[in-house]
Write an enzyme that holds these catalytic residues in place. Structure first.
Site, PDB file in Angstrom:
ATOM      1  N   ASN A  66      38.211  19.680   3.551  1.00  0.00           N
ATOM      2  CA  ASN A  66      37.225  20.710   3.874  1.00  0.00           C
ATOM      3  C   ASN A  66      36.616  20.352   5.226  1.00  0.00           C
ATOM      4  O   ASN A  66      35.858  19.393   5.323  1.00  0.00           O
ATOM      5  CB  ASN A  66      36.157  20.723   2.763  1.00  0.00           C
ATOM      6  CG  ASN A  66      34.997  21.645   3.068  1.00  0.00           C
ATOM      7  OD1 ASN A  66      35.034  22.428   4.024  1.00  0.00           O
ATOM      8  ND2 ASN A  66      33.956  21.553   2.250  1.00  0.00           N
TER       9      ASN A  66
ATOM     10  N   LYS B  71      34.504  22.046   6.814  1.00  0.00           N
ATOM     11  CA  LYS B  71      33.136  22.564   6.912  1.00  0.00           C
ATOM     12  C   LYS B  71      32.952  23.270   8.272  1.00  0.00           C
ATOM     13  O   LYS B  71      33.887  23.886   8.765  1.00  0.00           O
ATOM     14  CB  LYS B  71      32.120  21.446   6.683  1.00  0.00           C
ATOM     15  CG  LYS B  71      32.420  20.674   5.399  1.00  0.00           C
ATOM     16  CD  LYS B  71      31.349  19.721   4.978  1.00  0.00           C
ATOM     17  CE  LYS B  71      31.751  19.064   3.669  1.00  0.00           C
ATOM     18  NZ  LYS B  71      30.706  18.189   3.129  1.00  0.00           N
TER      19      LYS B  71
ATOM     20  N   HIS C 184      30.661  25.504  -3.253  1.00  0.00           N
ATOM     21  CA  HIS C 184      30.361  24.175  -2.712  1.00  0.00           C
ATOM     22  C   HIS C 184      28.845  23.981  -2.708  1.00  0.00           C
ATOM     23  O   HIS C 184      28.094  24.930  -2.481  1.00  0.00           O
ATOM     24  CB  HIS C 184      30.929  24.064  -1.290  1.00  0.00           C
ATOM     25  CG  HIS C 184      30.861  22.669  -0.759  1.00  0.00           C
ATOM     26  ND1 HIS C 184      29.701  22.124  -0.287  1.00  0.00           N
ATOM     27  CD2 HIS C 184      31.806  21.697  -0.666  1.00  0.00           C
ATOM     28  CE1 HIS C 184      29.927  20.870   0.080  1.00  0.00           C
ATOM     29  NE2 HIS C 184      31.198  20.585  -0.133  1.00  0.00           N
TER      30      HIS C 184
ATOM     31  N   GLU D 261      26.910  22.861  -0.599  1.00  0.00           N
ATOM     32  CA  GLU D 261      26.258  23.292   0.642  1.00  0.00           C
ATOM     33  C   GLU D 261      26.065  24.811   0.651  1.00  0.00           C
ATOM     34  O   GLU D 261      25.065  25.313   1.177  1.00  0.00           O
ATOM     35  CB  GLU D 261      27.069  22.800   1.856  1.00  0.00           C
ATOM     36  CG  GLU D 261      26.931  21.282   2.008  1.00  0.00           C
ATOM     37  CD  GLU D 261      28.102  20.585   2.659  1.00  0.00           C
ATOM     38  OE1 GLU D 261      28.958  21.248   3.275  1.00  0.00           O
ATOM     39  OE2 GLU D 261      28.173  19.343   2.534  1.00  0.00           O
TER      40      GLU D 261
ATOM     41  N   GLU E 217      31.816  17.255  -7.455  1.00  0.00           N
ATOM     42  CA  GLU E 217      31.255  16.682  -6.240  1.00  0.00           C
ATOM     43  C   GLU E 217      29.775  16.386  -6.447  1.00  0.00           C
ATOM     44  O   GLU E 217      28.925  17.288  -6.304  1.00  0.00           O
ATOM     45  CB  GLU E 217      31.404  17.668  -5.076  1.00  0.00           C
ATOM     46  CG  GLU E 217      32.844  17.999  -4.750  1.00  0.00           C
ATOM     47  CD  GLU E 217      32.988  18.401  -3.299  1.00  0.00           C
ATOM     48  OE1 GLU E 217      33.782  17.780  -2.594  1.00  0.00           O
ATOM     49  OE2 GLU E 217      32.280  19.329  -2.850  1.00  0.00           O
TER      50      GLU E 217
ATOM     51  N   GLY F 272      28.985  13.157   2.023  1.00  0.00           N
ATOM     52  CA  GLY F 272      28.619  12.786   3.391  1.00  0.00           C
ATOM     53  C   GLY F 272      27.696  11.584   3.486  1.00  0.00           C
ATOM     54  O   GLY F 272      27.139  11.315   4.550  1.00  0.00           O
TER      55      GLY F 272
ATOM     56  N   SER G  56      32.465  11.495  -0.325  1.00  0.00           N
ATOM     57  CA  SER G  56      32.708  10.205   0.336  1.00  0.00           C
ATOM     58  C   SER G  56      34.037   9.556  -0.047  1.00  0.00           C
ATOM     59  O   SER G  56      34.121   8.332  -0.177  1.00  0.00           O
ATOM     60  CB  SER G  56      31.533   9.247   0.100  1.00  0.00           C
ATOM     61  OG  SER G  56      30.360   9.760   0.710  1.00  0.00           O
TER      62      SER G  56
HETATM   63  P1  PGA Z   1      32.543  14.182   2.244  1.00  0.00           P
HETATM   64  O1  PGA Z   1      32.384  15.692   1.743  1.00  0.00           O
HETATM   65  O2  PGA Z   1      33.955  13.760   1.951  1.00  0.00           O
HETATM   66  O3  PGA Z   1      32.247  14.226   3.710  1.00  0.00           O
HETATM   67  O4  PGA Z   1      31.558  13.372   1.468  1.00  0.00           O
HETATM   68  C1  PGA Z   1      33.011  16.115   0.566  1.00  0.00           C
HETATM   69  C2  PGA Z   1      32.812  17.592   0.363  1.00  0.00           C
HETATM   70  O5  PGA Z   1      31.709  18.107   0.635  1.00  0.00           O
HETATM   71  O6  PGA Z   1      33.740  18.291  -0.067  1.00  0.00           O
END
Ligand code: PGA
Length: 249
Positions: free
Chosen positions: A8, A10, A92, A94, A164, A170, A209
């Site tokens: 992803n 983003k 997601h 976010e 997640e 992140g 992560s």
């Molecule tokens: P990350 O994000 O691997 O940067 O922690 C995962 C995600 O939001 O799908």
């Protein structure tokens, strides 16, 4: 079950970053698992052109529940499909946080995506406060109940669920392998209860992560059928080793 390594991007990436896609395809011409990148919508069709004829698939990061209409700034599932997408990430954390997406909205999008022939990757996960309060399974159970279609229509691989934990995204922090296993087993049981035995074939991804250094351990956890990777999907030199670890798992 064919495992899935999904990236992803983003809100990251412009045309110059497409060089990473070519590098990934060159390094993993036949990865041994499914390999997907979900770039920002502006790069989708160009990435799809680069990926054409290779093992890499491309997907969207969101879609609207409606097929068309007066929805400024939104993209329909059919539009993603036309641009070359095979998958779309939905719900997601976010999107849930930045755009107040509810479980009901995520369900409507999931059904729209599947109706357009896209595989829906539906995300669930608890916040740190919810985990500390011992509410993780309660929260995830409710998200699954509200976000997933009531009935499984179409092929079982048209639905993927990504666990997640919000606090792991992140941050460089991950749950213990035992905690990952507990949640994945819980999700599997919830899906089987809802959809019957066929739900054993629904892919469950872990996200938050995931890095080359922890991927193999995470992929060894039961009911982890792949990963949804954010930051480490931006560079072929990070995502490639994660894909390779999944192919070996
Ligand atoms: P990350 O994000 O691997 O940067 O922690 C995962 C995600 O939001 O799908």
């Amino acid at each position: 079950m064919r495992k899935l390594a999904a990236g992803n991007w983003k809100m990251n990436g412009t045309a110059e970053d497409l060089a990473e896609v070519s590098a990934l395809i060159t390094a993993h011409p036949a990865p041994g698992c499914e390999m997907l990148l979900c770039p920002p919508a502006t790069l989708l069709s160009r990435m799809a052109d680069i990926a054409a004829g290779s093992a890499l698939m491309v997907g969207g990061q969101n879609c609207h529940a409606k097929a068309s209409g007066a929805h400024t700034g939104d993209i329909s599932a059919d539009m993603l499909k036309e641009a070359g997408a095979t998958h779309v990430i939905l719900g997601h954390s976010e999107r849930r946080a930045d755009h107040a997406e509810t479980d009901i909205a995520v369900r409507a999008k999931t059904m729209a995506a599947q109706a357009a022939g896209l595989t829906a990757i539906v995300c669930v996960g608890e916040t740190e406060a919810q985990r500390n309060a011992g509410e993780t399974l309660l929260v995830i159970g409710a998200q699954l109940a509200g976000s997933l279609p009531v009935k499984l229509t179409g092929a079982v691989d048209g639905l993927v669920v990504a666990y997640e934990p919000v606090w792991a995204i992140g941050t460089g922090r991950t749950p213990t392998l035992k905690e990952v296993g507990e949640v994945h087993a819980f999700i599997r049981a919830a899906l089987v209860e809802r959809y019957g035995e066929t739900a054993r074939a629904i892919r469950l991804l872990y996200g938050g992560s995931v890095k080359p250094s922890n991927a193999a351990d995470i992929f060894a956890v039961p009911h982890v059928n792949g990963a949804l990777v954010g930051g480490a999907s931006l560079k072929a030199s990070d995502f490639g080793p994660i894909v390779a670890a999944l192919a070996k798992a």
